[in-house]
Design a protein around this motif. Structure first.
Motif, mmCIF file in Angstrom:
data_model
loop_
_atom_site.group_PDB
_atom_site.id
_atom_site.type_symbol
_atom_site.label_atom_id
_atom_site.label_comp_id
_atom_site.label_asym_id
_atom_site.label_seq_id
_atom_site.Cartn_x
_atom_site.Cartn_y
_atom_site.Cartn_z
ATOM 1 N N GLU A 1 -4.397 3.403 -3.022
ATOM 2 C CA GLU A 1 -3.236 4.383 -2.166
ATOM 3 C C GLU A 1 -3.364 2.878 -1.130
ATOM 4 O OE1 GLU A 1 -1.648 7.147 -1.996
ATOM 5 O OE2 GLU A 1 -2.770 7.628 -3.840
ATOM 6 N N THR B 1 -3.473 2.572 1.910
ATOM 7 C CA THR B 1 -3.283 3.382 3.060
ATOM 8 C C THR B 1 -4.255 2.907 3.423
ATOM 9 O OG1 THR B 1 -3.776 5.125 2.014
ATOM 10 C CG2 THR B 1 -1.625 5.494 3.072
ATOM 11 N N SER C 1 3.817 -2.504 -0.980
ATOM 12 C CA SER C 1 3.133 -2.395 0.229
ATOM 13 C C SER C 1 3.874 -3.601 0.989
ATOM 14 C CB SER C 1 1.460 -1.365 0.722
ATOM 15 O OG SER C 1 0.920 -1.974 1.822
ATOM 16 N N ARG D 1 11.012 0.715 8.367
ATOM 17 C CA ARG D 1 11.719 1.922 7.542
ATOM 18 C C ARG D 1 12.428 1.789 7.480
ATOM 19 N NH1 ARG D 1 6.515 3.193 5.972
ATOM 20 N NH2 ARG D 1 4.704 4.429 7.480
ATOM 21 N N ASP E 1 10.437 5.290 0.818
ATOM 22 C CA ASP E 1 9.287 5.660 0.988
ATOM 23 C C ASP E 1 8.288 5.490 0.602
ATOM 24 O OD1 ASP E 1 10.816 7.201 2.891
ATOM 25 O OD2 ASP E 1 10.751 9.333 1.954
ATOM 26 N N SER E 2 8.467 5.065 -0.592
ATOM 27 C CA SER E 2 7.284 4.594 -1.636
ATOM 28 C C SER E 2 7.000 3.294 -1.021
ATOM 29 C CB SER E 2 7.697 4.556 -3.277
ATOM 30 O OG SER E 2 8.918 3.824 -2.904
ATOM 31 N N THR F 1 4.160 1.675 1.388
ATOM 32 C CA THR F 1 3.943 1.785 2.424
ATOM 33 C C THR F 1 3.789 0.474 3.836
ATOM 34 O OG1 THR F 1 1.311 1.115 2.327
ATOM 35 C CG2 THR F 1 2.387 3.131 1.269
ATOM 36 N N LEU F 2 3.331 0.857 5.177
ATOM 37 C CA LEU F 2 3.939 -0.338 5.843
ATOM 38 C C LEU F 2 2.416 -0.997 5.947
ATOM 39 C CD1 LEU F 2 6.376 0.086 8.242
ATOM 40 C CD2 LEU F 2 6.325 -2.180 6.783
ATOM 41 N N GLY F 3 1.676 -1.663 6.256
ATOM 42 C CA GLY F 3 0.394 -2.324 6.773
ATOM 43 C C GLY F 3 0.701 -3.321 8.168
ATOM 44 N N CYS G 1 2.870 3.018 11.067
ATOM 45 C CA CYS G 1 2.164 2.447 9.664
ATOM 46 C C CYS G 1 0.778 3.247 8.950
ATOM 47 C CB CYS G 1 1.458 1.239 10.521
ATOM 48 S SG CYS G 1 2.925 0.241 10.935
ATOM 49 N N ASP G 2 1.017 2.735 7.579
ATOM 50 C CA ASP G 2 0.290 3.436 7.208
ATOM 51 C C ASP G 2 -1.310 3.290 6.801
ATOM 52 O OD1 ASP G 2 2.633 5.688 5.722
ATOM 53 O OD2 ASP G 2 3.050 3.170 5.524
ATOM 54 N N ALA G 3 -1.640 1.667 7.092
ATOM 55 C CA ALA G 3 -2.581 0.866 6.858
ATOM 56 C C ALA G 3 -2.578 -0.134 7.428
ATOM 57 C CB ALA G 3 -2.777 -0.081 5.473
#
Lengths: 300, 300
Positions: free
Chosen positions: A2, A4, A158, A179, A184-185, A187-189, A204-206
């Motif tokens: 993942e 994230t 990502s 975004r 959607d697949s 991720t943003l860190g 943010c996901d990460a």
């Protein structure tokens, strides 16, 4: 894996004779033991731009060997596509779970040329790719449309974005502006450690994190609070490090990471590759004071 | 050697299998035959940033072998000081009359760190050094005080400065602002080909020239006129190339140099190292038209 949570970017101690492998292994083990979500070797904090291809391949293998069950992302960036592809092959051979790629530049690149780089790497990859967007070190600025084009490549999982504004509404607007161009697949860190709490709280996901490679437990607490929606706790945990983040801004996070690693006894003095130099004595005292302010316990 | 007059920067054709050595040798011979004052191998136009250390050592030796009596300056820049010093040793072994050094960066460097790089190289040199000041490609901006500190190092003989303003009074003021910080023994060389006539007329001693590696006779005529004080002729000779200089600004001189070399039949198509790409067809037509506008005769 993942893309994230907390991705720790270990500092790589570099001496005249090469990477200090035992100290580097301990830094990786420290993040792994804390339970970070991933370890990203050979990012900017990992000094990749200063290492030979052979040194990088060795560091990648060392990271995988010492990360235990934690997935390892390996930085593969280079100025020329030929060298990037060689780094990709070496990273995959070393057992990387993913690779991190920035469009390093000497000649300024067009948006199309940068896309061509990602396309060429995508075609060779058997693991996912994290896009590294860092205008300060690479000299390359992504337009939002390029994010979208790159994110549509099959391997892209990502995007590591630069620092976001710390004011909540502005942080949300910034994250939304990314975004809007991404599936959607992907991720943003967030990076820019002083803006991690703001970025995670804003969606943010990460957190692609310098601090996570040095102080993984503290960085994990901040990450978990923010991702659980507890913005207040995340902000409080972040604020403890405000004096340190101010030093990041003043000296550059790479030099401060070296000073923190020294102060914590993780590395010997003098492990930055020339022409980069360590912080002067007054700055080192400020780093020690910033760690004390944050209540950091030294490991020895 | 003198660091005055026309220094031709040969374009290096780079293919998937390495430098095209026969075409490169011919490009060097063409400048030497025209009687340029020096040839600078492995500058930005020489693609140094995209070549391995071994490829660079080979290109340095080839340049010396094909330059005849013309002194050869060899670019030694790299992101890490260790690699710069290895390039210095290789350049000296290859018979370089001087070396060219830019503070390439990944992590932004302080003025002191850049000075440390020049100091380390100075200590190893047995030939003179040309300081390469190019913020666009290196990401490093020299302050005038750093020029002065670097110019005081024993090996430093010349400074290659960025483009100057083309208006005569502004050009003189710009050149004077450099001179004020430099000893008389250090020459100033203008780059930014479209500003060469202005720079030489305003007091620069040399032209570090992209065009000189492609069209040495035309570039020499401009240089000789300007240095003889004939600003009108220099300006007229420069103006013939204004459409080409406009393309330098639009596409980058590196890509245009490749297109010119192709158009002149000096290199095969596709000799830029990825991720850098050649100019699209419409731009190539514009390059051909700009050469025709300048009255350039094709060598074949």
């Amino acid at each position: 894996m993942e893309f994230t949570g907390l991705s720790a970017f270990p500092f790589t101690p570099i001496t005249a004779s090469g990477v200090d492998e035992s100290d580097y292994a301990r830094i990786v083990e420290r993040s792994a033991a804390a339970g970070v979500d991933s370890i990203c070797a050979l990012g900017s904090t990992g000094g990749y731009a200063y290492l030979s291809a052979a040194e990088r391949a060795r560091a990648a293998a060392l990271t995988v060997a010492h990360a235990g069950p934690v997935p390892v992302i390996v930085g593969v960036s280079a100025i020329r596509t030929r060298e990037v592809l060689a780094n990709v092959a070496a990273a995959q051979s070393a057992g990387a779970a993913a690779v991190l790629l920035a469009p390093m530049t000497y000649q300024p690149l067009t948006q199309d040329e940068a896309f061509g780089l990602f396309e060429a790497v995508d075609a060779e990859l058997s693991v996912p790719l994290v896009v590294y967007d860092n205008p300060v070190t690479t000299g390359f600025t992504f337009e939002r449309e390029l994010h979208a084009r790159v994110a549509a490549l099959p391997s892209v999982a990502s995007i590591k974005i630069p620092a976001v504004p710390t004011a909540p509404a502005e942080a949300r607007a910034r994250v939304a502006s990314y975004r809007a161009h991404l599936p959607d697949s992907v991720t943003l860190g967030v990076s820019g450690d002083g803006t991690a709490a703001a970025g995670l709280t804003a969606g943010c996901d990460a957190w692609y994190s310098v601090l996570g490679g040095l102080l993984p437990a503290e960085s994990l607490a901040l990450t978990r609070a923010a991702l659980a929606g507890d913005a207040g706790t995340a902000s409080t945990l972040s604020a403890r490090f405000d004096p340190l983040f101010a030093l990041f801004a003043r000296y550059g996070s790479y030099r401060v990471a070296a000073a923190v690693a020294e102060d914590l006894g993780l590395v010997a003095p003098g492990t930055l590759p020339h022409p980069v130099r360590g912080i002067e004595p007054a700055g080192r005292l400020a780093v020690a004071a910033a760690l004390a302010h944050a209540g950091v316990a030294r490991p020895r």
